[in-house]
Write a protein that holds these residues in place. Sequence first.
Motif, PDB file in Angstrom:
ATOM      1  N   ASP A 186     -10.246   4.755  -0.955  1.00 46.57           N
ATOM      2  CA  ASP A 186      -8.830   4.822  -0.558  1.00 46.57           C
ATOM      3  C   ASP A 186      -8.409   3.489   0.072  1.00 46.57           C
ATOM      4  OD1 ASP A 186      -6.305   5.764  -0.049  1.00 46.57           O
ATOM      5  OD2 ASP A 186      -6.893   6.970   1.697  1.00 46.57           O
ATOM      6  N   ASN A 226      -5.733   1.807   0.024  1.00 42.14           N
ATOM      7  CA  ASN A 226      -4.409   1.710   0.646  1.00 42.14           C
ATOM      8  C   ASN A 226      -4.196   2.746   1.753  1.00 42.14           C
ATOM      9  OD1 ASN A 226      -4.032   4.045  -0.782  1.00 42.14           O
ATOM     10  ND2 ASN A 226      -2.383   3.282  -2.099  1.00 42.14           N
ATOM     11  N   GLY A 227      -5.240   3.559   2.016  1.00 37.80           N
ATOM     12  CA  GLY A 227      -5.193   4.479   3.162  1.00 37.80           C
ATOM     13  C   GLY A 227      -4.159   5.580   3.067  1.00 37.80           C
ATOM     14  N   ASP A 228      -3.711   5.921   1.851  1.00 37.15           N
ATOM     15  CA  ASP A 228      -2.651   6.936   1.739  1.00 37.15           C
ATOM     16  C   ASP A 228      -3.187   8.354   1.603  1.00 37.15           C
ATOM     17  OD1 ASP A 228      -3.558   7.027  -0.858  1.00 37.15           O
ATOM     18  OD2 ASP A 228      -1.607   6.617  -1.786  1.00 37.15           O
ATOM     19  N   THR A 231      -5.244   9.588  -0.752  1.00 43.07           N
ATOM     20  CA  THR A 231      -5.655   9.979  -2.100  1.00 43.07           C
ATOM     21  C   THR A 231      -6.357   8.783  -2.752  1.00 43.07           C
ATOM     22  OG1 THR A 231      -3.831  11.540  -2.377  1.00 43.07           O
ATOM     23  CG2 THR A 231      -4.836  10.708  -4.380  1.00 43.07           C
ATOM     24  N   ILE A 232      -7.422   9.075  -3.491  1.00 41.01           N
ATOM     25  CA  ILE A 232      -8.111   8.008  -4.218  1.00 41.01           C
ATOM     26  C   ILE A 232      -7.606   8.048  -5.660  1.00 41.01           C
ATOM     27  CG2 ILE A 232     -10.351   7.119  -4.976  1.00 41.01           C
ATOM     28  CD1 ILE A 232     -11.540   8.484  -2.440  1.00 41.01           C
ATOM     29  N   ASP A 233      -6.849   7.023  -6.050  1.00 43.59           N
ATOM     30  CA  ASP A 233      -6.278   7.005  -7.403  1.00 43.59           C
ATOM     31  C   ASP A 233      -6.005   5.556  -7.831  1.00 43.59           C
ATOM     32  OD1 ASP A 233      -4.016   6.254  -6.015  1.00 43.59           O
ATOM     33  OD2 ASP A 233      -3.008   8.196  -6.235  1.00 43.59           O
ATOM     34  N   ASP A 261      -4.898   2.599  -5.583  1.00 44.65           N
ATOM     35  CA  ASP A 261      -5.848   1.853  -4.750  1.00 44.65           C
ATOM     36  C   ASP A 261      -6.333   0.593  -5.458  1.00 44.65           C
ATOM     37  OD1 ASP A 261      -5.959   3.621  -2.438  1.00 44.65           O
ATOM     38  OD2 ASP A 261      -6.763   5.075  -3.864  1.00 44.65           O
TER      39      ASP A 261
END
Length: 400
Positions: free
Chosen positions: A343, A345-347, A349-351, A354
């Motif tokens: 993650d 970008n720390g949002d 969700t891993i997608d 990132d």
Amino acid sequence: MKKLFFLFTIFFTALLSLSAQGILDEMKNGKTQDSLLRLKITGNGYSDETIILFMGASTECFDSNYDAYKLMGLMVAPQLYNYIWDTCINQAINMAVNVMPHIYVNKMVQLKIRVDTVTEATEVYTIEATEHSFPAGNQIWMEDTQENVWIDLLNGSPYSFIHSTRYAERFRIWFFPTTSVTLKANLEGAYDASSGEMTTTINGILPINQPFSGSPWNYSGTESVSNIPNADVVDWVLVDFRDATDAASASSATIVNYQAGFLLKDGSIVDLDGSSPMQTQRFLEHGLFPVVHTRNHLDVISAAAVPQFNGIYAYDFTTAAGKAYENTQADLGDGSYGLLGGDTNGDGTIDINDLTDNWNSESGTAGYLPSDLNYDGQSNNKDKNDVWLHNTGVTGSVPN
Ligand SMILES: [Ca+2]
Ligand SMILES: [Ca+2]
Ligand SMILES: [Ca+2]
């Protein structure tokens, strides 16, 4: 009569000041955890004060070198003092200055007031904390047992009340000290199953200021060190502590405090000195749920309220996937578990975002980079293929 009272006031004030000064001198001699509370009562044209102090060298009984007996002022002047039962001499004592040992658990101190009842019982009195030196996170509340009202002494304004009998044990002061929270967690990307530890490769390039000030954390804490405290530090982490009945209801609205600190290679999450556990307030309505935030792994929240033993909270995320709410942890292959990497970008969700937000621009470079998921100081295909890829599509379980 007025003159006599004036002289008496001077004498009493001097006595109180002398006693307080002696205590403060004692505090300067290296006893930095000593904490003082000065309370003032005002009304009927007069005022009075009393001091409560926690100091290592003192006892719960009357300490002739620290404590001070209450000397009553004019009958028309309100009086405020501590009331203790001295178990050393089996006797009640009224004290102007009450010095007790350090506390690690909640503590109640009984106050006593004396007000003028010769005039009509319409006089409005106030009590306020005019000075305090307790460490951040401590809470001090005053309970008005007559009205069943609780006053936050460290954040409140003066408390006003009317009292119609002369003497009363109406008010109690409650001290809720901070407590230690021993936490452990691993980062999947930094973990080496053969050694059972995380890598410290980027220890030398870690920033000296907490790195969570930007989006999405926007954490305004001023945590900073002059040097990274030791060679075992893997990275900075941000922990928030929530007060909730269960993990599902531990939304961000239940956060009681945040702290940035360090993650060590054995998984320990510690304060800025590199070894002490983090601290949080003990005054919780429900249960303690810590949330661990990192720069590029999915946040976790404890699946259950953190248990407390002898006043110390301890929680180890590494011993089972299910120690994190909804099992959002990686199996590290050696019986340990860790936060899921990717993650960037720390949002939460891993997608693909990132990659587009960080990895695409950072790949091929070296430094303290969000997309350096395996903590080797470089961003490249290894971070994408070994860490990010197998976690894509996973969303964190920390309630918003
Ligand atoms: Ca004492
Ligand atoms: Ca993300
Ligand atoms: Ca890397």
